[in-house]
Every structure is written in C-alpha cells, then in structure tokens.
Design a protein around this motif. Structure first.
Motif, PDB file in Angstrom:
ATOM      1  N   THR A  32      12.912  56.845  57.885  1.00  0.00           N
ATOM      2  CA  THR A  32      12.263  55.689  58.138  1.00  0.00           C
ATOM      3  C   THR A  32      10.791  55.940  58.602  1.00  0.00           C
ATOM      4  OG1 THR A  32      12.250  53.656  59.343  1.00  0.00           O
ATOM      5  CG2 THR A  32      12.655  55.580  60.702  1.00  0.00           C
ATOM      6  N   TRP A  36       7.334  50.694  57.980  1.00  0.00           N
ATOM      7  CA  TRP A  36       8.630  49.768  57.603  1.00  0.00           C
ATOM      8  C   TRP A  36       9.013  49.165  59.080  1.00  0.00           C
ATOM      9  CZ3 TRP A  36      13.579  48.415  58.793  1.00  0.00           C
ATOM     10  CH2 TRP A  36      14.081  47.816  57.756  1.00  0.00           C
ATOM     11  N   ARG A  40       8.788  45.243  58.911  1.00  0.00           N
ATOM     12  CA  ARG A  40       9.775  44.377  58.565  1.00  0.00           C
ATOM     13  C   ARG A  40      10.571  43.451  59.994  1.00  0.00           C
ATOM     14  NH1 ARG A  40      12.518  44.844  53.495  1.00  0.00           N
ATOM     15  NH2 ARG A  40      10.971  46.064  52.189  1.00  0.00           N
ATOM     16  N   CYS A 116      23.127  36.291  71.429  1.00  0.00           N
ATOM     17  CA  CYS A 116      21.702  36.056  71.499  1.00  0.00           C
ATOM     18  C   CYS A 116      21.524  34.659  72.120  1.00  0.00           C
ATOM     19  CB  CYS A 116      20.848  36.379  70.303  1.00  0.00           C
ATOM     20  SG  CYS A 116      21.127  37.876  69.639  1.00  0.00           S
ATOM     21  N   ARG A 155      20.012  53.713  60.225  1.00  0.00           N
ATOM     22  CA  ARG A 155      18.681  53.411  60.479  1.00  0.00           C
ATOM     23  C   ARG A 155      18.262  51.871  60.127  1.00  0.00           C
ATOM     24  NH1 ARG A 155      15.465  54.688  54.619  1.00  0.00           N
ATOM     25  NH2 ARG A 155      17.093  53.291  53.199  1.00  0.00           N
ATOM     26  N   PHE A 195      27.821  40.503  62.061  1.00  0.00           N
ATOM     27  CA  PHE A 195      27.553  41.332  63.271  1.00  0.00           C
ATOM     28  C   PHE A 195      28.465  41.619  64.196  1.00  0.00           C
ATOM     29  CE2 PHE A 195      25.487  42.571  67.021  1.00  0.00           C
ATOM     30  CZ  PHE A 195      24.141  43.107  66.829  1.00  0.00           C
ATOM     31  N   GLY A 222      22.510  42.755  57.804  1.00  0.00           N
ATOM     32  CA  GLY A 222      21.194  42.204  58.363  1.00  0.00           C
ATOM     33  C   GLY A 222      20.683  41.258  57.305  1.00  0.00           C
ATOM     34  N   ARG A 223      20.544  41.353  55.959  1.00  0.00           N
ATOM     35  CA  ARG A 223      19.960  40.568  55.148  1.00  0.00           C
ATOM     36  C   ARG A 223      20.484  39.115  55.228  1.00  0.00           C
ATOM     37  NH1 ARG A 223      18.828  43.118  49.160  1.00  0.00           N
ATOM     38  NH2 ARG A 223      18.593  45.075  50.524  1.00  0.00           N
ATOM     39  N   ASN A 260      13.698  39.194  65.114  1.00  0.00           N
ATOM     40  CA  ASN A 260      12.837  39.723  64.205  1.00  0.00           C
ATOM     41  C   ASN A 260      11.469  38.724  64.046  1.00  0.00           C
ATOM     42  OD1 ASN A 260      11.645  39.935  61.504  1.00  0.00           O
ATOM     43  ND2 ASN A 260      13.500  40.899  60.862  1.00  0.00           N
ATOM     44  N   ARG A 262       9.371  38.260  61.958  1.00  0.00           N
ATOM     45  CA  ARG A 262       9.484  37.365  60.905  1.00  0.00           C
ATOM     46  C   ARG A 262      10.049  35.889  60.936  1.00  0.00           C
ATOM     47  NH1 ARG A 262      11.548  39.850  56.043  1.00  0.00           N
ATOM     48  NH2 ARG A 262      12.399  41.465  57.245  1.00  0.00           N
ATOM     49  N   ALA A 319      24.622  36.533  66.882  1.00  0.00           N
ATOM     50  CA  ALA A 319      26.023  36.989  66.451  1.00  0.00           C
ATOM     51  C   ALA A 319      26.939  36.032  66.775  1.00  0.00           C
ATOM     52  CB  ALA A 319      26.055  38.470  66.715  1.00  0.00           C
TER      53      ALA A 319
HETATM   54  N1  ACO Z   1      13.571  52.294  57.545  1.00  0.00           N
HETATM   55  C1  ACO Z   1      13.371  52.146  56.021  1.00  0.00           C
HETATM   56  N2  ACO Z   1      14.012  51.582  55.232  1.00  0.00           N
HETATM   57  C2  ACO Z   1      15.054  50.871  55.674  1.00  0.00           C
HETATM   58  C3  ACO Z   1      15.690  50.850  57.082  1.00  0.00           C
HETATM   59  C4  ACO Z   1      14.585  51.647  58.060  1.00  0.00           C
HETATM   60  N3  ACO Z   1      14.738  51.530  59.304  1.00  0.00           N
HETATM   61  N4  ACO Z   1      16.509  50.069  57.263  1.00  0.00           N
HETATM   62  C5  ACO Z   1      16.865  49.562  56.031  1.00  0.00           C
HETATM   63  N5  ACO Z   1      15.876  50.052  55.129  1.00  0.00           N
HETATM   64  C6  ACO Z   1      15.735  49.931  53.821  1.00  0.00           C
HETATM   65  C7  ACO Z   1      17.413  49.408  53.096  1.00  0.00           C
HETATM   66  O1  ACO Z   1      18.189  50.472  52.768  1.00  0.00           O
HETATM   67  C8  ACO Z   1      16.841  48.656  51.802  1.00  0.00           C
HETATM   68  O2  ACO Z   1      16.781  49.669  50.836  1.00  0.00           O
HETATM   69  P1  ACO Z   1      17.043  49.460  49.374  1.00  0.00           P
HETATM   70  O3  ACO Z   1      16.084  48.178  48.987  1.00  0.00           O
HETATM   71  O4  ACO Z   1      16.710  50.681  48.666  1.00  0.00           O
HETATM   72  O5  ACO Z   1      18.666  48.923  49.154  1.00  0.00           O
HETATM   73  C9  ACO Z   1      15.432  48.118  52.363  1.00  0.00           C
HETATM   74  O6  ACO Z   1      15.021  48.761  53.447  1.00  0.00           O
HETATM   75  C10 ACO Z   1      15.592  46.469  52.641  1.00  0.00           C
HETATM   76  O7  ACO Z   1      16.390  46.577  53.620  1.00  0.00           O
HETATM   77  P2  ACO Z   1      17.099  44.973  54.037  1.00  0.00           P
HETATM   78  O8  ACO Z   1      18.296  44.978  54.923  1.00  0.00           O
HETATM   79  O9  ACO Z   1      16.964  44.163  52.870  1.00  0.00           O
HETATM   80  O10 ACO Z   1      15.669  44.697  55.112  1.00  0.00           O
HETATM   81  P3  ACO Z   1      15.281  43.347  55.714  1.00  0.00           P
HETATM   82  O11 ACO Z   1      13.906  42.952  55.110  1.00  0.00           O
HETATM   83  O12 ACO Z   1      16.408  42.386  55.634  1.00  0.00           O
HETATM   84  O13 ACO Z   1      15.155  43.964  57.137  1.00  0.00           O
HETATM   85  C11 ACO Z   1      16.338  43.547  59.063  1.00  0.00           C
HETATM   86  C12 ACO Z   1      16.353  44.348  57.811  1.00  0.00           C
HETATM   87  C13 ACO Z   1      15.172  43.685  60.031  1.00  0.00           C
HETATM   88  C14 ACO Z   1      17.532  44.097  59.885  1.00  0.00           C
HETATM   89  C15 ACO Z   1      16.403  41.802  58.772  1.00  0.00           C
HETATM   90  O14 ACO Z   1      17.444  41.880  58.161  1.00  0.00           O
HETATM   91  C16 ACO Z   1      16.881  41.242  60.056  1.00  0.00           C
HETATM   92  O15 ACO Z   1      16.192  41.116  61.108  1.00  0.00           O
HETATM   93  N6  ACO Z   1      18.183  40.650  60.020  1.00  0.00           N
HETATM   94  C17 ACO Z   1      18.351  39.432  61.047  1.00  0.00           C
HETATM   95  C18 ACO Z   1      18.667  40.021  62.318  1.00  0.00           C
HETATM   96  C19 ACO Z   1      19.104  38.838  63.079  1.00  0.00           C
HETATM   97  O16 ACO Z   1      19.055  37.741  62.875  1.00  0.00           O
HETATM   98  N7  ACO Z   1      19.908  39.050  64.444  1.00  0.00           N
HETATM   99  C20 ACO Z   1      20.547  37.943  65.186  1.00  0.00           C
HETATM  100  C21 ACO Z   1      21.722  38.273  65.553  1.00  0.00           C
HETATM  101  S1  ACO Z   1      21.710  39.904  66.473  1.00  0.00           S
HETATM  102  C22 ACO Z   1      22.543  39.777  68.117  1.00  0.00           C
HETATM  103  O17 ACO Z   1      23.065  38.805  68.022  1.00  0.00           O
HETATM  104  C23 ACO Z   1      22.347  40.642  68.755  1.00  0.00           C
END
Ligand code: ACO
Length: 330
Positions: A32, A36, A40, A116, A155, A195, A222-223, A260, A262, A319
């Motif tokens: 990572t 990133w 993100r 949350c 990760r 989740f 996550g996505r 997040n 974003r 979640a």
């Molecule tokens: N470092 C580098 N790359 C990574 C990492 C990392 N730490 N983690 C994932 N990637 C990669 C993935 O493997 C993927 O690679 P690929 O395109 O080759 O498949 C790429 O990055 C994109 O992954 P996504 O999962 O699409 O990344 P995204 O932009 O969606 O970000 C995140 C991930 C931050 C987890 C986001 O989806 C998110 O914030 N989700 C919502 C969380 C949420 O709403 N939580 C509320 C409930 S939580 C609770 O109740 C406690």
C-alpha cells in the motif's frame, strides 16, 4: 420551531488512546502507499488502544470528562447508555462496568449496538426517555475499540479503523425550542455481509477453526458499502432539510460519521456548505464508528464552533446497515 425532544447537552468529554498509528506503519509491511490511503480515505493517522485498555476504559475517561464539564457529580447521573459494537466482553454489557468505574449510583445501564449510527440512536433513545420524565441526567457514550477486530493482514480494511470515545450528558430543557428538532433512524439487514465479523457470536462460536480462518476480524465489501453510504447520506440530509423547512445555511455545523473523507465531501457538496461548516476528524482518528460524532462534537464545542442556540445536523451510516439523522438546537 418546537423541539420533538426538548433536551440540552449539559456537558461533553472525549478520549483517544495515546498510540498514534500513521500510514508509514502500513507501508512498512503491506503493498500500500501513503498516497493511496490519503487519497482514497482521507486518513493520515489513527489511535490504537494500549495492552489492557479497551472500550470500557475509554468510555470511563470520556464520561468522567463529561461529568466534570457539566459541573456535576457522579451521583447526578441516573441512566447510562453505552453505544458500542466492540464491548469489552460478550457478557455482561459495558455500560454496567462504566457505571461502576465512574462511581455512579445503581442506576440503569445498558449497551446499544447500532454500529456507526450508534450515537445517533443513543441520543434518540435518551431524549425520548428524558421526555417521558423517566430520568433527569443521562450519560450517553459512543465508544469503540475497532483495532482489536482489525485484520492487519487485510490491506483493504486495516488502514481504516481507530479507537476512541465521546460522551455527553443530556437533560430536559426548560426551553421548548431547544433540543432535538428532527430525527430519523433506519436499518436494513439485507446488507449484513457488506460489513461483519463472521465468528464469535452465538451462530459461529470461537473455535480453533474460526481463529485459524481469521473469522474474528471485520470483513467488508468496501466498494458496495461506499455506494450505498453515499446515496443514503445524501438522501438523509435532503430529507432532514425538506421536513424541517430549514436551509443548509441555517446550520452552524454538520457532523457526518467519519468512514471516508470522500463520503463526508459528498455530503458537504450536496449541502453546498463551506469546509469550515463540516466537522472532520477522520484525518487524525480514522473510522471510530459510534465514537466519531461524539469526538467531533466535543472538539467543535471546545474550539467554540458550537454555541448555545446553534443548529447542528448529525448524520451517520453504518454496518448492518443502519442510518440516522438528528438536527439539534444546542
Ligand atoms: N492500498 C492500495 N491499494 C488498495 C488498498 C490499499 N490499502 N486497499 C484496496 N486496494 C486496491 C484494491 O485491491 C483495488 O485494486 P484493483 O482495482 O486492482 O482490484 C483498488 O485498490 C480499488 O479498491 P476499491 O475497494 O474499489 O477502493 P475504494 O476506492 O472503494 O476504497 C474503501 C476502498 C476506502 C474501503 C471505500 O470503499 C470505502 O470507504 N467504503 C465504505 C466504507 C463505509 O461506508 N463504512 C461505513 C460502515 S463502517 C462501520 O460500520 C464500522
């Protein structure tokens, strides 16, 4: 506008553990990068509990600070509610341990798990109990130790979570226009596996197998969750303004749950508000689940960003899935 629940926040307190976990910690052993993670998620650092420290200890410290801030003594508190999904023990509840730890009277104490959205659920429950004249001074705490359920080999999730606690004391308001003006709570169990922690509950108790398969850690799609969260948070703020007839400019501060950066930004742009009107702590604390809003509100009060009579909007998605919105005139 008359309040649905005429309450006042008499005092607040918060606590985060000392250990700071920065992004370099993760880049030292995982594939990572700092870029990133910050791009993100918006997270630079998070806090992690020390050995022997957990939800109860953080909740006690936040609660002690809230009682002090209110100028009250422990004997004034007559109900304790701890919002958490990460209790010290499966049995008994954390709230009883907090009650004992703070030296409160033998008042009722219970936990509330709504991930949350926990603190928003907790404030709503406490406010309705105050309105029913059942209690006078309710200690509501959102406290989480998510790092103990974090899989540091994954990760996609391990970079996200931090520990902390935020506490408040709620009492009835003699002014009918102060308090909770608007509330909306909801849940949809269909999205359970977006989740979850697969094992350790009554369905899949701990065993050598569950431990070796790492089933005691949080798993996240996550996505998928991200998309649902953005849509829901935006519709929640739309509904709140439409139902109350308020405009975004009427709000002194918006406090979104911090999962997040974003997602927080999507809420801010939906409302058309400047950055200073939206509370952010995810950069320093990561996702602290039901602690995030309490931590942010306590900080905003201490910085003088929330004054008596101000309107604040809190909105959360978590979640389960769960969600909730409150508009409070402080
Ligand atoms: N470092 C580098 N790359 C990574 C990492 C990392 N730490 N983690 C994932 N990637 C990669 C993935 O493997 C993927 O690679 P690929 O395109 O080759 O498949 C790429 O990055 C994109 O992954 P996504 O999962 O699409 O990344 P995204 O932009 O969606 O970000 C995140 C991930 C931050 C987890 C986001 O989806 C998110 O914030 N989700 C919502 C969380 C949420 O709403 N939580 C509320 C409930 S939580 C609770 O109740 C406690």
């Amino acid at each position: 506008m008359k309040a649905l629940y005429p309450i006042v926040i008499r005092g607040m307190g918060s606590y985060v553990p000392e250990e700071v976990v920065d992004n370099a910690f993760f880049t030292s052993y995982l594939d990572t990068s700092d870029e990133w993670i910050t791009k993100r998620t918006g997270i630079n650092t998070r806090r992690r509990v020390a050995k022997g420290e957990a939800t109860c200890a953080m909740a006690i410290e936040a609660g002690r600070r809230a009682i002090e801030d209110a100028g009250m003594s422990p004997s004034d508190i007559d109900l304790v509610l701890v919002c958490t999904s990460t209790p010290d023990y499966q049995i008994p509840m954390t709230a009883g341990l907090v009650q004992h730890g703070l030296g409160l009277p033998n008042c009722p104490a219970f936990d509330l798990g709504a991930t949350c959205s926990g603190l928003i659920y907790g404030i709503t429950v406490a406010s309705s109990m105050l309105k029913a004249d059942s209690y006078d001074n309710v200690l509501v705490i959102g406290a989480e130790t998510l790092t103990r359920f974090t899989d540091y080999e994954d990760r996609s999730t391990c970079i996200l979570f931090g520990d902390g606690a935020g506490a408040m004391i709620l009492s009835r308001s003699p002014d009918p226009e102060r308090g909770v003006l608007y509330k909306k709570l909801g849940a949809d169990g269909e999205h359970l596996k977006c989740f979850w922690v697969p094992a350790g509950g009554s369905l899949e108790p701990s065993s050598e197998r569950t431990a070796s398969e790492r089933l005691h850690y949080m798993r996240m799609r996550g996505r998928e969750l991200y998309k649902i969260a953005v849509t829901k948070m935006q519709s929640l703020v739309d509904d709140a303004l439409q139902s109350t007839g308020l405009s975004a400019d009427d709000l002194a501060l918006v406090i979104p749950h911090q999962s997040n950066y974003r997602i927080i930004e999507s809420v801010r742009t939906r409302l058309g508000l400047p950055k200073e009107k939206v509370a952010v702590n995810i950069d320093r604390y990561g996702n602290t689940s039901s602690a995030s809003i309490g931590l942010a509100l306590d900080e905003a009060r201490r910085e003088g960003r929330v004054r008596e009579g101000d309107l604040i909007l809190m909105v959360a998605f978590g979640a389960g899935v769960t969600w909730g919105t409150l508009i409070i005139r402080t």
